[in-house]
Scaffold this motif. Sequence first.
Motif, PDB file in Angstrom:
ATOM      1  N   ALA A  59      -0.811  21.233   0.876  1.00 22.72           N
ATOM      2  CA  ALA A  59      -2.051  21.645   1.291  1.00 22.72           C
ATOM      3  C   ALA A  59      -1.955  22.625   2.861  1.00 22.72           C
ATOM      4  O   ALA A  59      -2.663  23.176   2.987  1.00 22.72           O
ATOM      5  N   TYR A  60      -1.126  22.040   3.557  1.00 30.47           N
ATOM      6  CA  TYR A  60      -0.934  22.705   4.839  1.00 30.47           C
ATOM      7  C   TYR A  60      -0.857  24.002   4.733  1.00 30.47           C
ATOM      8  O   TYR A  60      -1.355  24.916   5.642  1.00 30.47           O
ATOM      9  N   PRO A  61       0.498  24.604   4.029  1.00 34.04           N
ATOM     10  CA  PRO A  61       0.715  26.015   4.111  1.00 34.04           C
ATOM     11  C   PRO A  61      -0.416  26.779   3.440  1.00 34.04           C
ATOM     12  O   PRO A  61      -0.776  28.046   3.990  1.00 34.04           O
ATOM     13  N   ALA A  62      -1.013  26.012   2.415  1.00 35.15           N
ATOM     14  CA  ALA A  62      -2.319  26.828   1.907  1.00 35.15           C
ATOM     15  C   ALA A  62      -3.378  27.049   2.804  1.00 35.15           C
ATOM     16  O   ALA A  62      -3.915  28.041   2.864  1.00 35.15           O
ATOM     17  N   TRP A  63      -3.548  25.811   3.740  1.00 33.15           N
ATOM     18  CA  TRP A  63      -4.666  25.994   4.775  1.00 33.15           C
ATOM     19  C   TRP A  63      -4.298  26.868   5.540  1.00 33.15           C
ATOM     20  O   TRP A  63      -5.119  27.901   5.966  1.00 33.15           O
ATOM     21  N   LEU A  64      -2.812  27.033   6.155  1.00 37.86           N
ATOM     22  CA  LEU A  64      -2.531  28.234   7.173  1.00 37.86           C
ATOM     23  C   LEU A  64      -2.803  29.489   6.425  1.00 37.86           C
ATOM     24  O   LEU A  64      -3.328  30.383   7.334  1.00 37.86           O
ATOM     25  N   LEU A  65      -2.587  29.672   5.191  1.00 35.21           N
ATOM     26  CA  LEU A  65      -2.680  31.032   4.522  1.00 35.21           C
ATOM     27  C   LEU A  65      -4.337  31.604   4.476  1.00 35.21           C
ATOM     28  O   LEU A  65      -4.714  32.593   4.995  1.00 35.21           O
ATOM     29  N   TYR A  66      -5.250  30.410   4.222  1.00 35.76           N
ATOM     30  CA  TYR A  66      -6.489  30.508   4.191  1.00 35.76           C
ATOM     31  C   TYR A  66      -6.988  31.073   5.600  1.00 35.76           C
ATOM     32  O   TYR A  66      -7.929  31.890   5.625  1.00 35.76           O
ATOM     33  N   ALA A  67      -6.614  30.049   6.555  1.00 38.37           N
ATOM     34  CA  ALA A  67      -6.896  30.309   8.089  1.00 38.37           C
ATOM     35  C   ALA A  67      -6.755  31.626   8.360  1.00 38.37           C
ATOM     36  O   ALA A  67      -7.368  32.359   9.022  1.00 38.37           O
ATOM     37  N   GLY A  68      -5.542  32.044   8.175  1.00 42.37           N
ATOM     38  CA  GLY A  68      -4.838  33.388   8.625  1.00 42.37           C
ATOM     39  C   GLY A  68      -5.925  34.543   8.036  1.00 42.37           C
ATOM     40  O   GLY A  68      -5.876  35.186   8.772  1.00 42.37           O
ATOM     41  N   PHE A  69      -6.287  34.347   6.699  1.00 40.42           N
ATOM     42  CA  PHE A  69      -6.980  35.405   6.210  1.00 40.42           C
ATOM     43  C   PHE A  69      -8.378  35.324   6.587  1.00 40.42           C
ATOM     44  O   PHE A  69      -9.110  36.512   6.517  1.00 40.42           O
ATOM     45  N   THR A  70      -9.000  34.177   7.224  1.00 41.46           N
ATOM     46  CA  THR A  70     -10.401  34.117   7.631  1.00 41.46           C
ATOM     47  C   THR A  70     -10.480  34.117   9.175  1.00 41.46           C
ATOM     48  O   THR A  70     -11.535  33.863   9.600  1.00 41.46           O
ATOM     49  N   LEU A 117       0.711  -1.266   0.034  1.00 49.75           N
ATOM     50  CA  LEU A 117      -0.167  -0.089  -0.007  1.00 49.75           C
ATOM     51  C   LEU A 117       0.869   1.221  -0.096  1.00 49.75           C
ATOM     52  O   LEU A 117       0.622   2.110  -0.691  1.00 49.75           O
ATOM     53  N   VAL A 118       1.984   1.135   0.628  1.00 47.58           N
ATOM     54  CA  VAL A 118       2.676   2.473   0.865  1.00 47.58           C
ATOM     55  C   VAL A 118       3.348   2.660  -0.414  1.00 47.58           C
ATOM     56  O   VAL A 118       3.411   3.769  -0.665  1.00 47.58           O
ATOM     57  N   ARG A 119       3.835   1.713  -1.058  1.00 47.98           N
ATOM     58  CA  ARG A 119       4.582   1.773  -2.398  1.00 47.98           C
ATOM     59  C   ARG A 119       3.500   2.492  -3.327  1.00 47.98           C
ATOM     60  O   ARG A 119       4.185   3.016  -4.312  1.00 47.98           O
ATOM     61  N   LYS A 120       2.147   2.021  -3.141  1.00 49.58           N
ATOM     62  CA  LYS A 120       1.611   2.415  -4.260  1.00 49.58           C
ATOM     63  C   LYS A 120       0.937   4.045  -4.207  1.00 49.58           C
ATOM     64  O   LYS A 120       0.541   4.457  -5.125  1.00 49.58           O
ATOM     65  N   VAL A 121       1.261   4.653  -3.164  1.00 49.09           N
ATOM     66  CA  VAL A 121       0.996   5.951  -2.998  1.00 49.09           C
ATOM     67  C   VAL A 121       2.071   6.852  -3.722  1.00 49.09           C
ATOM     68  O   VAL A 121       3.201   6.682  -3.641  1.00 49.09           O
ATOM     69  N   PRO A 122       1.391   7.533  -4.882  1.00 45.09           N
ATOM     70  CA  PRO A 122       2.321   8.156  -5.862  1.00 45.09           C
ATOM     71  C   PRO A 122       2.900   9.494  -4.880  1.00 45.09           C
ATOM     72  O   PRO A 122       2.279   9.952  -4.143  1.00 45.09           O
ATOM     73  N   ASN A 123       4.164   9.948  -5.368  1.00 42.33           N
ATOM     74  CA  ASN A 123       4.802  10.978  -4.811  1.00 42.33           C
ATOM     75  C   ASN A 123       4.064  12.266  -4.940  1.00 42.33           C
ATOM     76  O   ASN A 123       4.000  13.028  -3.951  1.00 42.33           O
ATOM     77  N   TRP A 124       3.376  12.335  -6.245  1.00 42.11           N
ATOM     78  CA  TRP A 124       2.665  13.676  -6.470  1.00 42.11           C
ATOM     79  C   TRP A 124       1.802  13.961  -5.264  1.00 42.11           C
ATOM     80  O   TRP A 124       1.459  14.916  -4.798  1.00 42.11           O
ATOM     81  N   LEU A 125       1.067  12.738  -4.671  1.00 43.05           N
ATOM     82  CA  LEU A 125       0.033  12.848  -3.512  1.00 43.05           C
ATOM     83  C   LEU A 125       0.669  13.490  -2.508  1.00 43.05           C
ATOM     84  O   LEU A 125      -0.156  14.261  -1.801  1.00 43.05           O
ATOM     85  N   LEU A 126       1.987  12.817  -2.246  1.00 44.89           N
ATOM     86  CA  LEU A 126       2.438  13.301  -0.919  1.00 44.89           C
ATOM     87  C   LEU A 126       2.675  14.771  -0.939  1.00 44.89           C
ATOM     88  O   LEU A 126       2.679  15.668   0.036  1.00 44.89           O
TER      89      LEU A 126
END
Lengths: 300, 205
Positions: B23-34, B8-17
């Motif tokens: 997504a995390y910094p993007a969420w922080l930025l969004y949360a910061g503005f709202t 399963l681990v090997r099946k996770v594509p790198n682009w998904l990681l």
Amino acid sequence: MAHRWTNDLTHDDVTPKSAYLNRRQLMTGMAGLGLAALAPKARAATDLTPTDFDVITQYNNFYEFGTGKEDPAKHAHRLTTQPWSIKIDGMVDRPGDYALGDILSKMTIEERLYRFRCVEAWSMVVPWNGFELKDLLDLAGVQSSAKYVAFETLYRPDEMIGQKSPFLEWPYVEGLRLDEANHPLTLMATGIYGKDMPKQNGAPIRLVVPWKYGFKSIKSIVRITLTDKEPPTSWNKSIPGEYGFYSNVNPEVDHPRWSQASERPIGGGFFAKRIPTLKFNGYEKEVASLYDGMDLRKNY
Amino acid sequence: MINTLNTLVRKVPNWLLYLIGAAYPAWLLYAGFTGGLGVDPVKAMEHALGKAGLQVLIAVLLITPLRRFTKLNVLSWRRALGVIAFFYILLHFLVWMVLDVQIISQVKADLIKRPYIIVGMISLLILLPLAITSNNLSIRNLGPRWRKLHKLTYLAVALGGVHYIMQTKGFEYEPYIYLAVVLGLIAIRKLPKKRAAHPAKRQAA
């Protein structure tokens, strides 16, 4: 005796930010037309606007309720503030437990719009309500041998859950030199924005010393002791090299880990501009004489 | 069980990681503005990014011991996690410089004068060449030197833990726990391995 010190900032300055911005735009416009002289008396208000109530009550260092800035707003509701009394002892003529209600019945509550500068280099502008500490000290009758005033915060770990952590040595203690304590700027605050002091801001009664870093303004006070020796202070005990007894706001003397030359006003979002920090937090005219001949770098 | 997990681990594509990482910094930025980061979004974002960087680096250090002691093999995620951690720490530095300190002369003074800033900066500077060489071409070109170079990860993460402790005000357990975990994960690699040599010895005896 109330009203010893007259604010050059009045209730009119407690205006919503939008109105403040409009006024500012108006003045900028007038300046452009060379009409600045016609603008209403240029007060410090042009660069000073009260911080929003929500900001003042949601961003607090009150480590008795946790180390995060939002922790006090989250946990301070546990604090019971009634009954409340302040034990005044040491070198006073009338030592004893003073019930807060009795104290307040003898005081005139004033509004004081003060700059508030945290040692962490952020700042707010707070419309406090309160009375001068000197009036309370007069009530107890300070003896001539007294030279310092020591303060103590409530110690009640069941309600102040941060006191269960060894973050600091509890209870929190602070101190002032007697002349600092008697200065008309030194306030015992019982509210902000005309409302009772919110618990996260140090209910029901706290000290406000506007020319010193915020941690000197001890919260939820239960004891005041007059003494002839410099009293121990919590942050000085914890990290003596970083936090001194005096802790006057001074842009020329850095904290070992950051500059104190400027500060970030809280409440302006991601792009809030830093502003220069003023010596004695802008109260140099009023308090500088207290420190004549003292090396402020040594007595940080 | 462990084999299914490893597949399963090997099946996770790198682009998904990388996507989850971004997504995390993007969420922080969004949360910061709202308003989601409170009334001081600058400090909140700065601290969140620094801590996330340290956490992801700790995850990177976990990969080898996990494989050794549980046979769980997450090796295929290591490069992505390392690169993500580097970007968190780079963003942590940029938020500190641009949104927090702002004044360039003050940034320079801090970088020279403040020990905890210096320690953090050294850690970031160590991570820089590691991030740059996190590609197949560099691995081929550098050969055995690549492994040596990337051992600097240990030093960078340990300095990150020290930097965290140095910026605290009163006493807090959390930063010490982080440093203890980091040092523990480095030390665990020094445990003697009972492999090949031992059966040989036993036979000889």
